[in-house]
Design a protein around this motif. Structure first.
Motif, PDB file in Angstrom:
ATOM      1  N   LEU A   2       0.816  -1.188   0.000  1.00 28.69           N
ATOM      2  CA  LEU A   2       0.000   0.000   0.000  1.00 28.69           C
ATOM      3  C   LEU A   2       0.862   1.255   0.000  1.00 28.69           C
ATOM      4  CD1 LEU A   2      -1.132   0.695   3.551  1.00 28.69           C
ATOM      5  CD2 LEU A   2      -0.640  -1.659   2.959  1.00 28.69           C
ATOM      6  N   SER A   3       0.264   2.321  -0.463  1.00 30.12           N
ATOM      7  CA  SER A   3       0.890   3.641  -0.475  1.00 30.12           C
ATOM      8  C   SER A   3      -0.003   4.575   0.303  1.00 30.12           C
ATOM      9  CB  SER A   3       0.974   4.173  -1.902  1.00 30.12           C
ATOM     10  OG  SER A   3       2.192   3.881  -2.475  1.00 30.12           O
ATOM     11  N   LEU A   4       0.593   5.366   1.178  1.00 33.29           N
ATOM     12  CA  LEU A   4      -0.184   6.354   1.894  1.00 33.29           C
ATOM     13  C   LEU A   4       0.675   7.592   2.121  1.00 33.29           C
ATOM     14  CD1 LEU A   4      -0.323   5.423   5.618  1.00 33.29           C
ATOM     15  CD2 LEU A   4       0.452   3.756   3.987  1.00 33.29           C
ATOM     16  N   GLU A   5       0.024   8.682   2.433  1.00 31.46           N
ATOM     17  CA  GLU A   5       0.751   9.904   2.732  1.00 31.46           C
ATOM     18  C   GLU A   5       0.578  10.196   4.210  1.00 31.46           C
ATOM     19  OE1 GLU A   5       0.643  14.446   1.273  1.00 31.46           O
ATOM     20  OE2 GLU A   5       0.909  12.916  -0.270  1.00 31.46           O
ATOM     21  N   ILE A   6       1.718  10.355   4.902  1.00 32.45           N
ATOM     22  CA  ILE A   6       1.703  10.646   6.331  1.00 32.45           C
ATOM     23  C   ILE A   6       2.480  11.931   6.547  1.00 32.45           C
ATOM     24  CG2 ILE A   6       2.301   9.827   8.631  1.00 32.45           C
ATOM     25  CD1 ILE A   6       2.370   6.968   7.456  1.00 32.45           C
ATOM     26  N   THR A  66       4.549   7.310   1.789  1.00 30.49           N
ATOM     27  CA  THR A  66       4.998   6.155   2.560  1.00 30.49           C
ATOM     28  C   THR A  66       4.542   4.882   1.863  1.00 30.49           C
ATOM     29  OG1 THR A  66       4.714   7.502   4.558  1.00 30.49           O
ATOM     30  CG2 THR A  66       4.978   5.121   4.863  1.00 30.49           C
ATOM     31  N   GLU A  67       5.496   4.017   1.564  1.00 28.08           N
ATOM     32  CA  GLU A  67       5.211   2.715   0.957  1.00 28.08           C
ATOM     33  C   GLU A  67       5.280   1.655   2.044  1.00 28.08           C
ATOM     34  OE1 GLU A  67       4.422   2.338  -2.272  1.00 28.08           O
ATOM     35  OE2 GLU A  67       4.749   4.454  -2.693  1.00 28.08           O
ATOM     36  N   VAL A  68       4.276   0.781   2.085  1.00 29.72           N
ATOM     37  CA  VAL A  68       4.232  -0.277   3.097  1.00 29.72           C
ATOM     38  C   VAL A  68       3.980  -1.605   2.401  1.00 29.72           C
ATOM     39  CG1 VAL A  68       3.067  -1.148   5.173  1.00 29.72           C
ATOM     40  CG2 VAL A  68       3.336   1.326   4.836  1.00 29.72           C
ATOM     41  N   ALA A 116       8.207  -0.518   5.831  1.00 26.86           N
ATOM     42  CA  ALA A 116       7.583   0.796   5.678  1.00 26.86           C
ATOM     43  C   ALA A 116       8.708   1.773   5.355  1.00 26.86           C
ATOM     44  CB  ALA A 116       6.857   1.210   6.958  1.00 26.86           C
ATOM     45  N   THR A 117       8.596   2.451   4.216  1.00 26.82           N
ATOM     46  CA  THR A 117       9.664   3.361   3.834  1.00 26.82           C
ATOM     47  C   THR A 117       9.136   4.672   3.268  1.00 26.82           C
ATOM     48  OG1 THR A 117      11.755   3.575   2.624  1.00 26.82           O
ATOM     49  CG2 THR A 117       9.985   2.356   1.530  1.00 26.82           C
ATOM     50  N   GLN A 118       9.814   5.734   3.642  1.00 29.12           N
ATOM     51  CA  GLN A 118       9.578   7.047   3.059  1.00 29.12           C
ATOM     52  C   GLN A 118      10.816   7.498   2.286  1.00 29.12           C
ATOM     53  OE1 GLN A 118       8.796   9.182   6.735  1.00 29.12           O
ATOM     54  NE2 GLN A 118       6.588   8.924   6.506  1.00 29.12           N
ATOM     55  N   ILE A 119      11.879   6.694   2.356  1.00 31.79           N
ATOM     56  CA  ILE A 119      13.160   7.074   1.750  1.00 31.79           C
ATOM     57  C   ILE A 119      13.583   6.131   0.627  1.00 31.79           C
ATOM     58  CG2 ILE A 119      13.980   8.286   3.814  1.00 31.79           C
ATOM     59  CD1 ILE A 119      15.617   5.778   4.527  1.00 31.79           C
ATOM     60  N   GLY A 120      12.752   5.131   0.326  1.00 33.89           N
ATOM     61  CA  GLY A 120      13.039   4.222  -0.780  1.00 33.89           C
ATOM     62  C   GLY A 120      14.018   3.113  -0.444  1.00 33.89           C
ATOM     63  N   THR A 121      14.440   3.029   0.815  1.00 27.62           N
ATOM     64  CA  THR A 121      15.333   1.956   1.239  1.00 27.62           C
ATOM     65  C   THR A 121      14.810   1.329   2.522  1.00 27.62           C
ATOM     66  OG1 THR A 121      16.735   3.433   2.533  1.00 27.62           O
ATOM     67  CG2 THR A 121      17.368   3.097   0.230  1.00 27.62           C
ATOM     68  N   MET A 122      15.483   0.256   2.955  1.00 24.08           N
ATOM     69  CA  MET A 122      15.024  -0.506   4.109  1.00 24.08           C
ATOM     70  C   MET A 122      15.082   0.277   5.419  1.00 24.08           C
ATOM     71  SD  MET A 122      14.173  -3.659   3.124  1.00 24.08           S
ATOM     72  CE  MET A 122      14.544  -4.932   4.299  1.00 24.08           C
ATOM     73  N   LEU A 180       4.437   7.080  13.322  1.00 24.83           N
ATOM     74  CA  LEU A 180       4.500   5.668  13.698  1.00 24.83           C
ATOM     75  C   LEU A 180       3.123   5.102  14.004  1.00 24.83           C
ATOM     76  CD1 LEU A 180       7.854   5.943  15.582  1.00 24.83           C
ATOM     77  CD2 LEU A 180       7.443   4.696  13.473  1.00 24.83           C
ATOM     78  N   LYS A 181       2.239   5.892  14.603  1.00 27.95           N
ATOM     79  CA  LYS A 181       0.858   5.435  14.843  1.00 27.95           C
ATOM     80  C   LYS A 181       0.147   5.181  13.528  1.00 27.95           C
ATOM     81  CE  LYS A 181      -0.268   7.310  19.383  1.00 27.95           C
ATOM     82  NZ  LYS A 181      -1.070   8.282  20.130  1.00 27.95           N
ATOM     83  N   ALA A 182       0.364   6.048  12.539  1.00 28.83           N
ATOM     84  CA  ALA A 182      -0.271   5.877  11.229  1.00 28.83           C
ATOM     85  C   ALA A 182       0.236   4.601  10.551  1.00 28.83           C
ATOM     86  CB  ALA A 182      -0.006   7.097  10.344  1.00 28.83           C
ATOM     87  N   ILE A 183       1.514   4.300  10.699  1.00 24.29           N
ATOM     88  CA  ILE A 183       2.073   3.075  10.114  1.00 24.29           C
ATOM     89  C   ILE A 183       1.488   1.850  10.804  1.00 24.29           C
ATOM     90  CG2 ILE A 183       4.190   1.697   9.898  1.00 24.29           C
ATOM     91  CD1 ILE A 183       5.604   4.445   9.320  1.00 24.29           C
ATOM     92  N   VAL A 184       1.436   1.858  12.133  1.00 20.04           N
ATOM     93  CA  VAL A 184       0.849   0.729  12.881  1.00 20.04           C
ATOM     94  C   VAL A 184      -0.603   0.521  12.447  1.00 20.04           C
ATOM     95  CG1 VAL A 184       0.103  -0.059  15.165  1.00 20.04           C
ATOM     96  CG2 VAL A 184       2.407   0.865  14.865  1.00 20.04           C
ATOM     97  N   SER A 185      -1.371   1.594  12.346  1.00 17.32           N
ATOM     98  CA  SER A 185      -2.786   1.484  11.929  1.00 17.32           C
ATOM     99  C   SER A 185      -2.906   0.905  10.529  1.00 17.32           C
ATOM    100  CB  SER A 185      -3.459   2.847  11.967  1.00 17.32           C
ATOM    101  OG  SER A 185      -3.542   3.312  13.280  1.00 17.32           O
TER     102      SER A 185
END
Length: 127
Positions: A18-22, A27-29, A42-48, A114-119
């Motif tokens: 999934l892709s979302l904006e936080i 943010t890619e998950v 979960a990445t916002q920088i394109g790496t691990m 981090l809460k948005a990623i967990v959700s």
């Protein structure tokens, strides 16, 4: 928070992407379910980024305990450890004893991010 989700049937491991904006960061998950563990990237920088391992401790205690360790990356970021702990607690409450490998490549380590990623992971869980 804008979310798009897809499942690709030809990848050999059950997963959701999934892709979302936080907070203005794309943010890619990816959530993957292997036979012996769950992998969440979960990445916002394109790496691990920072890679953590989380598992439920086996023991005789009535109250479960959890172990979270940083395998690679930032060891001085308590919010990353807290994120892994929240996810492993959720996984183990859902009747799975598989451990979690979590990769967080984030520009923003705030509680809100981090809460948005967990959700997002829980909404798209494979356990």
């Amino acid at each position: 928070m804008n979310m798009g989700s897809s499942s690709v049937p030809d990848f050999p491991v059950p997963h959701r992407k999934l892709s979302l904006e936080i907070k203005g960061n794309k943010t890619e998950v990816v959530v993957s379910s292997y036979d012996d563990y769950f992998l969440v990237i979960a990445t916002q920088i394109g790496t691990m980024g920072t890679i953590l391992h989380a598992r439920k401790e086996e023991g005789m205690s009535i109250n479960p305990t959890f172990s979270v360790s940083v395998i690679f990356g930032k060891r001085d970021e308590p919010m990353l450890v807290a994120c892994a702990r929240q996810l492993i607690e959720h996984i183990s409450c859902s009747a799975s004893s598989r451990p979690l490998v979590l990769s967080l490549g984030l520009k923003d380590h705030s509680t809100e991010t981090l809460k948005a990623i967990v959700s997002a992971v829980i909404e798209n869980r494979l356990w």
